[in-house]
Design an enzyme around this catalytic site. Structure first.
Site, PDB file in Angstrom:
ATOM      1  N   LYS A 127       8.390 -16.704 -11.701  1.00 14.08           N
ATOM      2  CA  LYS A 127       7.639 -15.537 -12.163  1.00 14.08           C
ATOM      3  C   LYS A 127       6.379 -15.972 -12.921  1.00 14.08           C
ATOM      4  O   LYS A 127       6.454 -16.850 -13.792  1.00 14.08           O
ATOM      5  CB  LYS A 127       8.546 -14.694 -13.070  1.00 14.08           C
ATOM      6  CG  LYS A 127       7.898 -13.417 -13.536  1.00 14.08           C
ATOM      7  CD  LYS A 127       8.824 -12.626 -14.438  1.00 14.08           C
ATOM      8  CE  LYS A 127       8.047 -11.514 -15.099  1.00 14.08           C
ATOM      9  NZ  LYS A 127       8.825 -10.841 -16.128  1.00 14.08           N
ATOM     10  N   LYS A 130     -13.155   0.623  15.245  1.00 13.45           N
ATOM     11  CA  LYS A 130     -11.834  -0.017  15.303  1.00 13.45           C
ATOM     12  C   LYS A 130     -11.243   0.090  16.713  1.00 13.45           C
ATOM     13  O   LYS A 130     -10.654  -0.861  17.236  1.00 13.45           O
ATOM     14  CB  LYS A 130     -10.923   0.679  14.286  1.00 13.45           C
ATOM     15  CG  LYS A 130      -9.639  -0.044  13.981  1.00 13.45           C
ATOM     16  CD  LYS A 130      -8.935   0.574  12.773  1.00 13.45           C
ATOM     17  CE  LYS A 130      -7.585  -0.063  12.553  1.00 13.45           C
ATOM     18  NZ  LYS A 130      -6.825   0.547  11.474  1.00 13.45           N
ATOM     19  N   ASN A 149       0.853  -1.195   0.000  1.00 16.13           N
ATOM     20  CA  ASN A 149       0.000   0.000   0.000  1.00 16.13           C
ATOM     21  C   ASN A 149       0.890   1.247   0.000  1.00 16.13           C
ATOM     22  O   ASN A 149       2.110   1.140  -0.007  1.00 16.13           O
ATOM     23  CB  ASN A 149      -0.959  -0.013   1.190  1.00 16.13           C
ATOM     24  CG  ASN A 149      -0.205  -0.146   2.497  1.00 16.13           C
ATOM     25  OD1 ASN A 149       0.688   0.634   2.786  1.00 16.13           O
ATOM     26  ND2 ASN A 149      -0.539  -1.172   3.273  1.00 16.13           N
ATOM     27  N   LYS A 180     -10.439  -3.385  18.697  1.00 20.05           N
ATOM     28  CA  LYS A 180      -9.033  -3.771  18.914  1.00 20.05           C
ATOM     29  C   LYS A 180      -8.540  -3.433  20.309  1.00 20.05           C
ATOM     30  O   LYS A 180      -7.360  -3.607  20.615  1.00 20.05           O
ATOM     31  CB  LYS A 180      -8.147  -3.114  17.853  1.00 20.05           C
ATOM     32  CG  LYS A 180      -8.787  -3.218  16.480  1.00 20.05           C
ATOM     33  CD  LYS A 180      -7.905  -3.582  15.378  1.00 20.05           C
ATOM     34  CE  LYS A 180      -8.792  -3.952  14.178  1.00 20.05           C
ATOM     35  NZ  LYS A 180      -8.140  -4.128  12.959  1.00 20.05           N
ATOM     36  N   ASP A 201      -3.885  -6.320   4.636  1.00 21.57           N
ATOM     37  CA  ASP A 201      -4.911  -7.171   5.274  1.00 21.57           C
ATOM     38  C   ASP A 201      -5.025  -8.560   4.649  1.00 21.57           C
ATOM     39  O   ASP A 201      -5.431  -9.515   5.305  1.00 21.57           O
ATOM     40  CB  ASP A 201      -6.283  -6.487   5.169  1.00 21.57           C
ATOM     41  CG  ASP A 201      -6.347  -5.239   6.034  1.00 21.57           C
ATOM     42  OD1 ASP A 201      -5.626  -5.202   7.046  1.00 21.57           O
ATOM     43  OD2 ASP A 201      -7.100  -4.307   5.680  1.00 21.57           O
ATOM     44  N   PHE A 257      -4.163   3.516  14.696  1.00 19.80           N
ATOM     45  CA  PHE A 257      -4.386   4.510  13.642  1.00 19.80           C
ATOM     46  C   PHE A 257      -5.505   4.016  12.747  1.00 19.80           C
ATOM     47  O   PHE A 257      -5.607   2.811  12.495  1.00 19.80           O
ATOM     48  CB  PHE A 257      -3.119   4.695  12.786  1.00 19.80           C
ATOM     49  CG  PHE A 257      -2.181   5.708  13.349  1.00 19.80           C
ATOM     50  CD1 PHE A 257      -1.399   5.406  14.444  1.00 19.80           C
ATOM     51  CD2 PHE A 257      -2.083   6.973  12.782  1.00 19.80           C
ATOM     52  CE1 PHE A 257      -0.543   6.347  14.985  1.00 19.80           C
ATOM     53  CE2 PHE A 257      -1.228   7.920  13.305  1.00 19.80           C
ATOM     54  CZ  PHE A 257      -0.461   7.608  14.404  1.00 19.80           C
TER      55      PHE A 257
END
Ligand code: FMN
Length: 401
Positions: free
Chosen positions: A287, A337, A208, A341, A277, A323
């Protein structure tokens, strides 16, 4: 950041003088008042005009000036100084100060001041390793003077070795951290930062846009405030703050294992990383080639472990900060969240906003705590955000005792 602070910058006669100009410019950008004192040797390398222009102050050079006002210059500079930085510091000036010699304006200011004095030595390797220089440095250290060690590198004289002055950015960082209250001494803080990557085959991976800048800023702030810091970092191009224990990881599973190694003994876990995730169900050992017969490629992904939720279940006395980087319904998602958590508080940022989120130096955050209280903040640089987060962590630590 250095508003209302006066830094007396002693510039002595070494070839690294030109780098002192960069130091002045960086200190000025942080709003410090910079008073430059040059030795006669230094003026052989660069004219005072450069420092005068960059510092917006007259450069101090001579002790026996004609008196224009009734401030005695060395005394007034010594008193004004919140910190005296000598960069570059020659072997000669180090030697003089170590032996109580005050025969020019700079050495006399140092003698007359009670401010912290920091040396950034710069000299040829053989000079630096000379036992006389080393014993002068040791003597000064034992008296509470501080040193920013020179680096190894190619020196102006052509030699390679120890003696290259630390980089201006690191010297200025040292100055900044000198003014920070060491209120996290004795605390162990684990910070996760950056993205994880999940390989697909030997040449491709999924990841990401996380740059790691937020986590690295938090690690730096925690370190400056005296904490023992473990920085668990995914792939980033960032230079880790000097003094952290750096653990490099690739995948989300690696990050989970790394956090597991430190969690039981830490006081605080700050989860600013962006772990991926999902990961490809299988990683091809060769490959994956382009298939001429179809326009599609289907990859099956499976869920990665949820690091925050995992440690949220096991936490005892640890403070956990999370975060939430979202693009919609920021506060609702962040609040969910936080509960899911078991965070003590969560830092929510809408990464679709200009000036927030990945790969920029600023952030726009809201902090939601586990009592349901939300505080919104204006756009700030990530160093400031780090300060706010650690101020909150400090309060919680004090409360828990
Ligand atoms: C070209 C040149 C480069 C020098 N570079 C250094 C240096 O990097 N470090 C150092 O300790 N002395 C260096 N010196 C020697 C100092 O300039 C000399 O010791 C001088 O007396 C230092 O005076 P000051 O400490 O009052 O500035 C250099 C001298 C010359 C001519």
């Amino acid at each position: 950041m250095l508003k209302n602070k006066t830094i007396v910058l002693g510039v002595t006669g070494g070839i690294a003088v030109y780098k002192a100009a960069d130091i002045v410019s960086r200190l000025k950008k942080l709003n410090a008042n910079v008073e430059v004192v040059m030795t006669e040797g230094a003026t052989e390398f660069v004219t005072p005009l450069t420092f005068q222009t960059l510092s917006n102050n007259v450069v101090h050079r001579k002790m026996f000036n004609e008196i224009t006002n009734y401030d005695v210059e060395h005394i007034s500079l010594a008193q004004k100084a919140d910190l005296i930085l000598i960069a570059p510091a020659t072997a000669n000036t180090i030697g003089k100060i170590a032996n109580g010699i005050a025969d020019n304006l700079l050495t006399t200011v140092v003698m007359a001041s009670t401010a912290k004095v920091v040396f950034a030595p710069a000299m040829n390797t053989k000079m630096y390793q000379n036992p006389i220089v080393q014993s002068n440095i040791e003597k000064l250290k034992s008296l509470g003077y501080e040193f920013i060690n020179p680096a190894k590198g190619k020196l102006a004289c052509g030699d390679y070795g120890e003696g290259k002055m630390a980089e201006p950015v690191d010297i200025v960082d040292y100055v900044i951290s000198s003014f920070k209250e060491k209120d996290l001494i004795g605390r162990k803080i684990v910070v996760t930062a950056g993205p994880t990557i999940e390989p697909l085959d030997p040449v491709r991976y999924m990841t990401n846009h996380s740059s790691g800048k937020m986590g690295y800023s938090i690690a730096k702030e925690a370190l400056d405030r005296g904490a023992e810091v473990v920085l668990i970092s995914g792939s980033t191009c960032l230079e880790p703050p000097k003094g952290v224990e750096l653990v490099r990881v690739k995948t989300t599973e690696d990050m989970l294992n790394a956090v597991g190694k430190y969690f039981a003994t830490c006081d605080v876990l700050i989860k600013s990383a962006a772990p991926v995730d999902y990961r490809p169900e299988s990683v091809s050992s060769s490959k994956i080639k382009k298939n001429k017969d179809t326009d599609e490629l289907t990859i099956k992904y499976v869920k990665n472990p949820d690091i925050a939720a995992h440690f949220g279940k096991f936490k005892k006395n640890q403070i956990m900060v999370g975060f939430a980087a979202e693009t919609e319904n920021l506060l609702q998602y962040a609040e969910a969240k936080l509960k899911e958590k078991n965070f003590d508080f969560i830092v929510a940022n809408d990464v679709s906003k200009v000036g927030a989120g990945f790969n920029v130096d600023t952030n726009i955050i809201s902090i939601i705590d586990n009592k349901g209280e939300t505080t919104n903040y204006p756009i700030m640089d990530k160093a400031q955000v780090a300060r706010i987060i650690l101020d909150k962590v400090k309060k919680l630590l004090d409360y828990k005792g």
